[in-house]
Design a protein around this motif. Structure first.
Motif, mmCIF file in Angstrom:
data_model
loop_
_atom_site.group_PDB
_atom_site.id
_atom_site.type_symbol
_atom_site.label_atom_id
_atom_site.label_comp_id
_atom_site.label_asym_id
_atom_site.label_seq_id
_atom_site.Cartn_x
_atom_site.Cartn_y
_atom_site.Cartn_z
ATOM 1 N N LYS A 367 42.836 42.833 47.538
ATOM 2 C CA LYS A 367 41.380 42.866 47.392
ATOM 3 C C LYS A 367 40.950 43.667 46.165
ATOM 4 O O LYS A 367 39.860 43.445 45.626
ATOM 5 N N ARG A 368 41.769 44.604 45.788
ATOM 6 C CA ARG A 368 41.510 45.452 44.618
ATOM 7 C C ARG A 368 42.853 45.747 43.976
ATOM 8 O O ARG A 368 43.910 45.353 44.499
ATOM 9 N N ALA A 369 42.834 46.422 42.822
ATOM 10 C CA ALA A 369 44.087 46.840 42.205
ATOM 11 C C ALA A 369 44.777 47.849 43.124
ATOM 12 O O ALA A 369 44.178 48.856 43.509
ATOM 13 N N LEU A 370 46.003 47.552 43.495
ATOM 14 C CA LEU A 370 46.757 48.393 44.418
ATOM 15 C C LEU A 370 47.787 49.212 43.643
ATOM 16 O O LEU A 370 48.414 48.704 42.705
ATOM 17 N N LYS A 371 47.988 50.463 44.066
ATOM 18 C CA LYS A 371 48.843 51.399 43.334
ATOM 19 C C LYS A 371 50.176 51.616 44.051
ATOM 20 O O LYS A 371 50.255 51.519 45.276
ATOM 21 N N PRO A 372 51.214 51.950 43.288
ATOM 22 C CA PRO A 372 52.497 52.287 43.918
ATOM 23 C C PRO A 372 52.326 53.450 44.895
ATOM 24 O O PRO A 372 51.578 54.397 44.620
ATOM 25 N N GLY A 373 53.001 53.340 46.033
ATOM 26 C CA GLY A 373 52.942 54.392 47.038
ATOM 27 C C GLY A 373 51.861 54.201 48.079
ATOM 28 O O GLY A 373 51.904 54.835 49.142
ATOM 29 N N GLU A 374 50.870 53.352 47.821
ATOM 30 C CA GLU A 374 49.823 53.114 48.820
ATOM 31 C C GLU A 374 50.397 52.337 50.008
ATOM 32 O O GLU A 374 51.266 51.480 49.842
ATOM 33 N N LEU A 375 49.881 52.651 51.199
ATOM 34 C CA LEU A 375 50.271 51.940 52.411
ATOM 35 C C LEU A 375 49.296 50.799 52.664
ATOM 36 O O LEU A 375 48.073 51.017 52.745
ATOM 37 N N MET A 383 42.349 46.565 51.781
ATOM 38 C CA MET A 383 43.285 46.372 50.675
ATOM 39 C C MET A 383 43.717 44.927 50.458
ATOM 40 O O MET A 383 43.945 44.517 49.315
ATOM 41 N N VAL A 384 43.872 44.144 51.530
ATOM 42 C CA VAL A 384 44.362 42.767 51.394
ATOM 43 C C VAL A 384 43.581 41.837 52.309
ATOM 44 O O VAL A 384 43.021 42.259 53.322
ATOM 45 N N TRP A 385 43.536 40.568 51.920
ATOM 46 C CA TRP A 385 43.012 39.524 52.794
ATOM 47 C C TRP A 385 44.042 38.408 52.851
ATOM 48 O O TRP A 385 44.956 38.357 52.027
ATOM 49 N N GLY A 386 43.918 37.522 53.836
ATOM 50 C CA GLY A 386 44.920 36.499 54.060
ATOM 51 C C GLY A 386 44.506 35.133 53.550
ATOM 52 O O GLY A 386 43.441 34.633 53.904
#
Length: 455
Positions: A367-375, A383-386
Motif C-alpha cells: 500500500k505504501r513504500a515498505l522498509k526492510p525490517g518492517e513486519l 501495509m498490504v492489500w490483496g
C-alpha cells in the motif's frame, strides 16, 4: 430441493445433525442465531479463544443462557444444550460431532482446524475464505480421500456465485463472467484501519458503538476481500481471474451483459469465462441506482438464434444484441443461510461449492513504500492489500499470498504498488499454525494441476 425434508426426518428420528462451530464472530453468530430455529440441527459445541466474548455474542443473538451450559459434548448431546470451550481441537475430534463450521477468519488456524476435522472423519464447512484460498484444493483432495465433504459456506458470496454458475452450466449455457458487486473506488486500495471510517462516512465512536472491526471493514473496502472471494470462485468453477487483477468496473444490473462481454464485441473482457467484481459507484463517487453492492451475478451466452429469441420472449436481461444475458441475486444473507451448507454436507454429502483446481491466488501488494525490517500486518492492515491474479503467475513470481502476509519481516524494501515476494521476506520462524500453513502452501505448489482437479 429436499434438504428441509431430510432435516425433518433427522429431527423425527431423534438424531439431529450435530455441529461444532469454531469461532463465534459475526458470521458464526449469524449461523448460531438461525440454528435453533432449524429443525434437525443441533449446535453441539462452540469453540472460541475467549469464552466471555462467545457468551457476549450469544447474548446479542438472544441465545438462552441455559442453552450454553453443557460441561462437555456428551452432556450437550443428552440435554440438547451446547458446550462452550476454548479447546477447538478437542471439540472437533469429539466423536459426536458430524459437521465442523470453521468461522475463525484466521487463515493459518483455519487450515489446522480443517485438516484436524478431516483426519477425524468430519465434514468441513469452510466459512474462512482466506484459508480456502490458501490451500482449498489440497484440503478438498484430502477430504475426498477421507470420504468426507469439504465445502464453501452458503450465504457467503463465493458459494452463491458457484451455485449460479452451476445452474447456468447445467442448463447448457457457457459462462462469460461471474462475480459480485461491491463499493469500490481506486483510492480505497490505500485505506488503513485508521482511515477506513472516513470512507464509510462514520466516526470512530460510531464504529465502536456498533462493535465494528476496523481491520475487517478495511479488508472489505481496500479490495482484499473481493480479491480473496474471486480467487475462491475461480478455484471452484475454473473461471479465470484477470491477468493483472480485478478491474472493478462501475455497473448496475442493467449494464451487466453489455459491459461484461468481449472487447471485440463492445465490452471490457479480454476473454470469456472470467471472474470480475463490479462497483456500485461511478469513478466520480456517485452511487449507481441499480447497483449490485450486496449481490452476485453471472453473465452467460445464448449461442443460437433460438436461445436468443427465448431470452426476448421471457424478458431476460440481455445486451443490445440479445446474445449475452445476465442473471443476478441482489442480496446475500451471510451466516443466516449457512445451514444450507451444513445440511447439504451431512445429508446429501455434497458441498455447496468446492475448490477443484488452483486457478487463482490472492497476493500481497504494498500500500505504501515498505522498509526492510518492517513486519507485515496482513489482511485489512495498513501495509498490504490483496490482488486476485492467476495462480500460474503467482507461482512464477514467488508471490506472498495475503493470508500469509502477517507477522513476517521484510528483508528488503518493497516499492508502493509492488507485489511482495518470498524473496522480499526474512527467513520464517519455524513452528505454529503459520508454519503449517506455509508447508501446505508448498505442498500445493508441488502438485500437478491435473491432479488437483481429480477430486
Amino acid at each position: 430441493m429436499n434438504l428441509h425434508r431430510l432435516l425433518l426426518k433427522r429431527q423425527a428420528e431423534g438424531r439431529p445433525v450435530r455441529v461444532a462451530v469454531i469461532g463465534a464472530g459475526k458470521f458464526g453468530s449469524m449461523f448460531l442465531h438461525q440454528a435453533p430455529r432449524t429443525p434437525g440441527l443441533h449446535v453441539l459445541g462452540i469453540a472460541d479463544l475467549s469464552i466471555p466474548n462467545a457468551r457476549a455474542a450469544l447474548a446479542r443473538i438472544h441465545w438462552p443462557p441455559e442453552a450454553g451450559a453443557a460441561a462437555d459434548a456428551a452432556t450437550a448431546a443428552r440435554s440438547g444444550a451446547t458446550w462452550l470451550t476454548e479447546d477447538s481441537l478437542a471439540l472437533i475430534a469429539d466423536p459426536l460431532v458430524e459437521v465442523v463450521v470453521e468461522a475463525t477468519g484466521d487463515p493459518a488456524a483455519g487450515l489446522v482446524h480443517a485438516r484436524h476435522a478431516i483426519r477425524h472423519g468430519k465434514h468441513v464447512v469452510m466459512v474462512n475464505v482466506e484459508a480456502d484460498v490458501l490451500a482449498g484444493p489440497l484440503l478438498a483432495r484430502e477430504a475426498a480421500a477421507a470420504g468426507v465433504v469439504y465445502s464453501m459456506a452458503y450465504g457467503d458470496q463465493p458459494a452463491l456465485v458457484a451455485e449460479l454458475v452451476d445452474t447456468i452450466r447445467t442448463g447448457g449455457f457457457s459462462i462469460v463472467a461471474a462475480g459480485k458487486g461491491t463499493k469500490y473506488l481506486p483510492a480505497y486500495h490505500a485505506s488503513t484501519p485508521e482511515t477506513v471510517w472516513d470512507f464509510y462516512g462514520l466516526t470512530a465512536e460510531q464504529a465502536r458503538q456498533g462493535a465494528m472491526n476496523p481491520r475487517m471493514f478495511n479488508s472489505f473496502l481496500d479490495g482484499t476481500k473481493s480479491g480473496i472471494e474471486m480467487a475462491a470462485i475461480a478455484n471452484a468453477t475454473g473461471l479465470a481471474p484477470p491477468e493483472d487483477g480485478l478491474a472493478f468496473p462501475p455497473a448496475g444490473t442493467s449494464r451487466l451483459p453489455d459491459l461484461l462481454r468481449p472487447q471485440n464485441e463492445g465490452g471490457i473482457l479480454a476473454r470469456k469465462g472470467v471472474v470480475e467484481v463490479v462497483s456500485s459507484l461511478t469513478r466520480d463517487g456517485a452511487e449507481i441506482p441499480d447497483n449490485l453492492r450486496w449481490g452476485v451475478y453471472v453473465v452467460f451466452e445464448g449461442d443460437t438464434g433460438y436461445a436468443r429469441r427465448c431470452f426476448a420472449e421471457y424478458g431476460v436481461a440481455t445486451d443490445s444484441t440479445g446474445r449475452y444475458a445476465a442473471l443476478w441475486r441482489p442480496y446475500h444473507f451471510i451466516g443466516l443461510e449457512l445451514g444450507v451448507s451444513v445440511a447439504s454436507a451431512a445429508l446429501r454429502r455434497e458441498p455447496t461449492g468446492v475448490a477443484e483446481s488452483w486457478a487463482a491466488d490472492c497476493v500481497a501488494i504494498a500500500k505504501r513504500a515498505l522498509k526492510p525490517g518492517e513486519l507485515l500486518d496482513g489482511e485489512g492492515g495498513a501495509m498490504v492489500w490483496g490482488k486476485c491474479i492467476p495462480a500460474a503467475r503467482s507461482r512464477a513470481l514467488g508471490a506472498v499470498p495475503i493470508g500469509l502476509a502477517h507477522g513476517v519481516a521484510l528483508a528488503r524494501a518493497v516499492p508502493q504498488g509492488a507485489l511482495v515476494t518470498e524473496a522480499d521476506l526474512q527467513p520464517h520462524q519455524a513452528g505454529g499454525a503459520a508454519q503449517a500453513a506455509r508447508e501446505m502452501r508448498a505442498a500445493m505448489r508441488g502438485m500437478a494441476m491435473d491432479t488437483i482437479g481429480e477430486l
